[in-house]
Design an enzyme around this catalytic site. Structure first.
Site, short mmCIF file in Angstrom:
data_model
loop_
_atom_site.label_atom_id
_atom_site.label_comp_id
_atom_site.label_asym_id
_atom_site.label_seq_id
_atom_site.Cartn_x
_atom_site.Cartn_y
_atom_site.Cartn_z
CE LYS A 35 -46.32 27.56 20.65
NZ LYS A 35 -47.34 27.54 21.70
CB SER A 47 -49.05 26.00 24.28
OG SER A 47 -48.47 25.53 23.08
#
Length: 597
Positions: free
Chosen positions: A196, A396
């Protein structure tokens, strides 16, 4: 005194005249708007032996903007022309069966669109060729994006002195840590997910090893698909194409011809003559052509090209969710959880709507807003089929709102995945104290009353609170994906961790069900609902320019001016501006804006 009154009178007359002139201009503009709006729906007729002129010199959005000023021209002020992907695909499909259209002319363009959008247009052109009609492509400058589209053409021509880009893909990230250090700002990072990396530009000066691994992987997947498509249509071995690009063999237009990437070197007048010959038009006469933005208004009687003429009252609703995800209403270029949730709820409760297609083109955003939309998808799935069609990006938060659907379609070059959560809180103590000489003091009634104060660093206890919140968000995210995809949470965690995948890769690991475009998703929805005759309806309602007067319109105008001024650097401006959004709530967002050259 007499002279004073003369000046006052002259000023009054000037004000009155100016008011009259401004009023006249305003009335003229309003009249132009009304005329444009009234004329916008007028059907366009196409002459026999015409070509469809396609030129992509504008960004391609999911839907054509509801803008009656698109063709407005007053005192040199012109409306911005833009045809959305929905109308581009419909027009190409319509041209396939239009007896007056003999072929398509792909004119020079830069393809200001994501790769999946280009893929959908390209596949529509491949389908068009099944009619036996021709496609001719021409450009003075071939970017890799436009060449990928043009590679399906029967003939590809380039200006003899033209530029042909064929060098491979690269992805670049802008890092701000050095600048933040100079300003005395520390980006305090709370995240879950090894990959991430949305926050890396704010606390690193280069890519982490994990991020480099994932970018190398998905960029290679995108490039492999790019070369495979060109190889199939041009009849050039894929390895040969790789070597041509890797060794920089294309230096001028003649090189592109030498390596069989184009079919000829021609000037524009030669192309126009060729098109006249193809359509049976005498050399001295004008070529019969219709521009794409006009062809959108053409009505054909063929029911197969226009499902709005379906006799049944049954409907399939296409809900467009495009842009960053945030709370509130959003706009035509962003996903407001309130507006999109309302749209999904509306089609769920409409008995005439038998199935839903959720079109997602989003890098994500607020994890809370994503969860709100996910809930509506879950409720809809219980009462009627809901299919997701992914555009350029569905990552996401964009994947979060997709994962509960009955089935997910993606293009091979869609960017998806990035299952992870993060939060950013700046510590600006050094900026305030050391750079500006500003200090703060105060009182509080509780230990954590000033949690999130940017004038000081987080305490270990405060950091733990925020990390726990982010961990909880990641747990909710992976549970939602596991439930929607029929996988274990442990498996989702293993392919999650914020890692980005292409559509092709996502299919192999079970994040999507099929590779296909929005029309494939609609067909799947119809099949699940046992529909053969239906009408397509779209949601949410698009705002017209009349609804945008005020802050909405001024924001849009400001955005256009900034884009025009900054050009390619606009993405850096957006990245800096996006940091302020990241500081508000935990984010389920793509690691960064993917830029592929």
């Amino acid at each position: 005194m007499k002279q004073f009154f003369k000046f006052v009178l002259a000023s009054m007359v000037g004000v009155v005249l100016a008011t009259v002139v401004i009023a006249a201009i305003t009335v003229a503009m309003i009249a132009g708007v009304i005329a444009a709006a009234a004329g916008g729906d007028k059907a366009v007729t196409v002459d026999a032996n015409s070509i469809l002129h396609v030129k992509f010199d504008y960004p391609i959005n999911e839907r054509t903007p509801n803008n009656p000023l698109a063709n407005f021209n007053f005192l040199g002020l012109e409306g911005e022309k833009s045809v959305g992907l929905n109308d581009i695909l419909a027009s190409i499909r319509k041209a396939k069966s239009d007896k007056n259209i003999k072929g398509i002319f792909l004119d020079e363009g830069y393809m200001m669109s994501g790769q999946a959008t280009t893929e959908e247009v390209r596949n529509a052109l491949i389908d068009f060729k099944k009619s036996g009609k021709f496609i001719v492509a021409y450009s003075e400058v071939y970017t890799q994006g436009f060449y990928y589209l043009a590679s399906v053409a029967d003939k590809i021509y380039i200006n003899p002195k033209g530029i042909f880009e064929f060098n491979g893909f690269s992805s670049e990230i802008t890092f701000f840590k050095g600048a933040l250090d100079k300003l005395g700002i520390e980006a305090q990072i709370i995240k879950v997910g090894t990959y991430k990396s949305a926050v890396e530009p704010y606390f690193l000066t280069k890519m982490s090893d994990a991020n480099r691994l994932q970018v190398t992987s998905y960029l290679g997947s995108l490039y492999d698909h790019f070369l495979t498509g060109i190889s199939k249509n041009r009849g050039v071995n894929k390895d040969t194409l790789f070597n041509i690009a890797n060794s920089g063999r294309i230096q001028e237009a003649e090189d592109a011809l030498k390596y069989k990437l184009v079919d000829g070197l021609k000037y524009k007048d030669e192309i126009l003559l060729d098109l006249k010959q193809r359509t049976g038009i005498a050399a001295k006469k004008d070529l019969n052509s219709v521009d794409l933005d006009e062809y959108v208004k053409v009505n054909l009687d063929d029911k197969d090209t226009n499902l709005d003429k379906a006799s049944s009252g049954d409907r399939i609703a296409v809900v467009y969710a495009s842009g960053e995800i945030s709370g509130g209403e959003g706009d035509d270029n962003s996903i407001g959880s309130e507006k999109i949730s309302k749209a999904i709820r509306q089609v769920r409760l409409d008995d005439k709507v038998k199935a839903v297609v959720l079109r997602v083109n989003s890098p994500g955003g607020s994890s809370l807003a994503s969860d709100v939309i996910w809930r509506e998808v879950m409720l809809t799935k219980k009462v009627k089929p809901i299919i997701v069609s992914m555009g350029d990006v569905a990552a996401s938060g964009g994947y979060y709102i997709s994962c509960a659907a009955d089935s997910i379609f993606a293009e091979p070059n869609t960017i998806t995945g990035s299952i992870g959560i993060f939060a950013v809180l700046p510590n600006m103590q050094k900026l305030f104290n050391d750079k500006l000489g500003v200090t703060f003091d105060g009182v509080k009634t509780g230990k954590f009353a000033d949690l999130g104060d940017i004038s000081r660093p987080l305490t270990p206890e405060e950091r733990l609170i925020l990390q726990t919140s982010v961990n909880r968000g990641y747990d909710d995210f992976t549970k939602a994906v596991a439930q929607g995809r029929g996988k274990t949470q442990a498996y989702i965690n293993s392919i999650g961790q914020g890692r980005v995948w292409t559509g092709s890769q996502a299919l192999k690991i079970g994040l999507v069900d099929r590779l296909g475009n929005i029309n494939d998703a609609v067909a799947s929805a119809a099949k699940k609902a046992n529909l053969k005759d239906y009408k397509l309806v779209t949601y949410p309602e698009q705002k017209s320019i009349f609804n945008k007067f005020g802050s909405g319109l001024s924001a849009e105008v400001k955005s256009r001016f900034v884009k025009a001024e900054l050009g390619d650097n606009y993405r850096v401006y957006e990245q800096i501006k996006g940091l302020t959004k990241m500081m508000r709530t935990p984010q389920a967002r793509l690691p960064y804006d993917v830029v592929i050259r």
